[in-house]
Design an enzyme around this catalytic site. Structure first.
Site, short mmCIF file in Angstrom:
data_model
loop_
_atom_site.label_atom_id
_atom_site.label_comp_id
_atom_site.label_asym_id
_atom_site.label_seq_id
_atom_site.Cartn_x
_atom_site.Cartn_y
_atom_site.Cartn_z
N LEU A 229 1.00 -1.24 -0.13
CA LEU A 229 0.01 -0.01 -0.16
C LEU A 229 0.86 1.28 0.05
O LEU A 229 1.62 1.19 0.94
CB LEU A 229 -0.97 0.12 1.19
CG LEU A 229 -1.93 1.16 1.29
CD1 LEU A 229 -2.92 1.30 0.15
CD2 LEU A 229 -2.53 1.28 2.78
N ASP A 230 0.61 2.12 -1.17
CA ASP A 230 1.08 3.50 -1.00
C ASP A 230 2.63 3.34 -0.97
O ASP A 230 3.62 4.56 -0.55
CB ASP A 230 0.61 4.32 0.10
CG ASP A 230 -0.57 4.63 0.13
OD1 ASP A 230 -1.14 4.60 -0.91
OD2 ASP A 230 -1.40 5.09 0.99
N ALA A 231 3.26 2.12 -1.28
CA ALA A 231 4.86 2.16 -1.47
C ALA A 231 5.36 2.01 -2.82
O ALA A 231 6.60 1.62 -2.97
CB ALA A 231 5.10 0.85 -0.71
#
Lengths: 286, 286, 286, 286
Positions: A229-231
């Protein structure tokens, strides 16, 4: 009429002579180079390159370039490469939920002819923005998603994407986690906008978190979606200053302008085939 | 000669009439208001104010103002307030390790007379920057710190700070964690510079972490030190854009300029008594 | 439902007690102050203020506030003031030519309900953007202008504006000089976007001029239109970095994002009644 | 020890094969390329390049490279080129008047070993900053200048510069117009800092002019000095936001930070030999 150009992006272990060989390949075959940007990551010892040339008069037929290049150079230099043609417009799907600012911003550019792209459809998990599809004459499909139907709905979405031959997806404040299956079907081809300067404030409600922390700057980040996530690889970021006088509503309001600009810049770079991903980072060509 | 001014900072539960009463108090006593900035946090229902007035002709003697104000208003309105005088220069200690850019930047401003402050001493855990103390005629004390002697050395530092009547401390890339004891002795009076846009990249080696993450923007944050690492009230932040071409060395280099500017801006606001801390956030007056 | 609020903007020669009297006036009459921002220009000795309060329970009838305030304070303190009500939406006309980016940006905000404004019509000297009016259901009038018909066409435009009770005009990349007559009919009520960081590159083709000069930063400026070209009070400015690699086309492209954001920020401040003009400069309240 | 590198900057009419030939020249002679940045201005049809390689093991003796390169390529391709060696530190003179911020900023970097440069002397038309020369152990020469003695004093300065073999001059807020004679002796080798975002506010007192105009952004510009005032090739610019609350003194104060950072960035690029001037514009290599 603007002539068609070939666009070649590649990376490989850096060695002397790569640049010379590739430019030679084009020149010898009567291609006129109109763009060249290269960069060497000395720490990783990797050579990155984007080169573009006019196809008019090029001795190798368009449909055979990839094959030739692969045989002559890619194998020799262990290149990872992608070949595009300016005449082939990529097809982009937009996913939205209830917020319209990013969607409007992209459709305005699209309708004004600024982007060399096709947008065959918009997908949403809510019906609220359907009127925007109508305003801009773009089919708008609603797939309400809940825990029970998520797998099934995503399968239907993916069939629709396949039917429209969609090349890449833009999540324009789409408030749903994309499943691994879909992410893996579009590797480095799903662009998300996250409303913080990542890696600060990963996850939900970043403006609330920013307000709580008392930061003096807020940001927005566009990145390719990976299963973490969001990486994923960051394409573009931008910030704006705030003060103690700004409420959460002010942050949301100021943030919207950031989000749409940052997302549109990232999408434009992607459309122009100026982004290369290497080890969870992006190389952005000029 | 510039006349002396009183500087009053306060906050309290917001009620009608506070502003009128405080300005009245000054006006009735023949004070000429030269500065007023106020702000109401409607979510928290807190009134914040900074007001400054010429003491020349003011009817209440300087040394009694605090007492009068406390009796007349502070108790009535449950105010937290601080009273300063422009003629009383705060005394500031600088802590450094081996990097000189923040130190030079502050000493240049100090020597040029830009800051209404006294710097009686510089403290370091390394001798490398001793020559800068000499260049600027400021006593430079070296307290080498290791696990064994940390408590003892900090005690000696605190005695030295007390002897010099130091009001606040600036950590100018001081590469040591300050102990709780010292933090509690200087509440909201130790200013640190962290080389990232907090809360991203808390802790050690933020430029390395930023490089690894592939961000397109790096930042610096100045904040008051609290016992939680890199989590104190943020005073100022600034950023600069980077690209995939920037190495870690480039980030360090670009970051230095951010760090010194951000730290000096924060220190200047503190010296001008324009910062109020409320619930781990800062109100920065104009 | 959100209650209606009164919004008072004023300036006058600075004197002790103005702030106290005005806040008193509201409080005594049972008004709940929800916003106050004031500022003193010490060089000019002018007091500026914006104050807003809930009308619910306010003892003075809405339609008499202006009269009362004028009698009680404005004359006494030589105030210039304007009184607005949050329930009265200003009416805004948009003038465009052939470029759509600013128009789309404003209509997106308008349609999403972000702005407390009515847009009864769009006026253009070209038919190209008529489809946008249709998409957003806003009447679109075309007034082709040339040297011969300019006076006549502007008269017709002004009649149309009067008929629609338009309060202010936004020139969204309208490529025509507005005549003095129209400017004087809308003093500080015509907002223009100029595609440079004024006062650099006044007049036509600023991106070409910026390219020629070799600047490393380009900008955009929104300002109120006065009879002197590009010299009116500046409301907002923003910039973006460029490099030697950027062509004029790149500048135009990057500039578009600046223009629309800067114009929309200025229009929003105007709609919120947060702009005061004094001596060809703006005071922008928070 | 870091090995010595050759640094070659060049431009010429763009033709196929230049890049390949130049990289070949280095590779064939056993040079290891450590840096390459090239760029084609398609509008002007000019090829720009900066290339750097390790001299260790290079087959052509250092002192003959220029000759060989000139004979083999420069004439053939009508190149304008400059060859430098990393081991040869350029010599830089700083000119100042009364303001110290830019001077301190550069000396801090110099003393910290950040810049590969020598500063043999500082020249001023006023004695005020003499103490800084002493603090940093750099000879400080005072040449008071008035209308009568200007020519004579500049001649003396130029003799001093010649004696110290100065390569380039930095005007660190030097408040004197440099005469044509000196400018022509140092073509594109005098770097000035102007305290506005040029071309806005050319000439004296730009902060006063910016204040008068009511801009919302101020800037600073570093450029090479040409005989036309403030019109030389721009190397670097930066800006900071201001508000109506900022006085002229605030502008000066905020501007100082801009000036020193912008000037130091420009000087650093010059020291690193990463600036090429072409037709009154700069190409800045990474």
């Amino acid at each position: 009429m603007k002539e068609e150009a070939a666009q070649l992006l590649l990376y490989c272990p850096d060695k002397q002579g790569i640049l010379a060989e590739v430019t030679d390949f084009i020149t010898v075959n009567k291609g006129n180079i109109i763009y060249l940007d290269q960069y060497v990551d000395h720490a990783e010892n990797v050579f990155f390159m984007r080169i573009s040339w006019d196809l008019d008069g090029f001795l190798i037929p368009k449909e055979k370039i990839e094959d030739y290049f692969n045989t002559l150079y890619a194998q020799k230099y262990q290149m990872t490469f992608r070949l595009y043609f300016s005449g082939t417009k990529p097809k982009m799907a937009i996913f939205v939920s209830k917020m319209s600012h990013c969607l409007y911003d992209m459709l305005a550019r699209y309708t004004a002819g600024e982007w060399n792209v096709e947008i065959p459809l918009i997908i949403s998990n809510h019906p609220e923005l359907e009127h925007i599809g109508r305003r801009f004459d773009i089919p708008f499909y609603v797939f309400p998603i809940n825990k029970e139907n998520k797998e099934e709905q995503e399968r239907a979405e993916m069939e629709l994407l396949a039917k429209h031959q969609v090349n890449f997806i833009v999540l324009a404040r789409y408030m749903q986690i994309i499943s691994e299956r879909m992410i893996e079907a579009f590797p480095n081809r799903i662009i998300n906008i996250h409303h913080s300067f990542l890696p600060a404030f990963i996850g939900a409600k970043p403006y609330h978190a920013a307000f709580e922390r008392g930061v003096k700057i807020i940001g927005a980040t566009s990145h390719y979606v990976t299963t973490e996530l969001d990486a994923g690889p960051i394409i573009e970021q931008e910030i704006v200053r705030i003060t103690h006088k700004d409420t959460i509503a002010d942050l949301v309001n100021k943030g919207k302008d950031l989000e749409k600009i940052v997302l549109s810049r990232a999408v434009q770079k992607h459309i122009e085939r100026k982004v290369l991903v290497y080890k969870n980072k992006t190389v952005i060509f000029n």
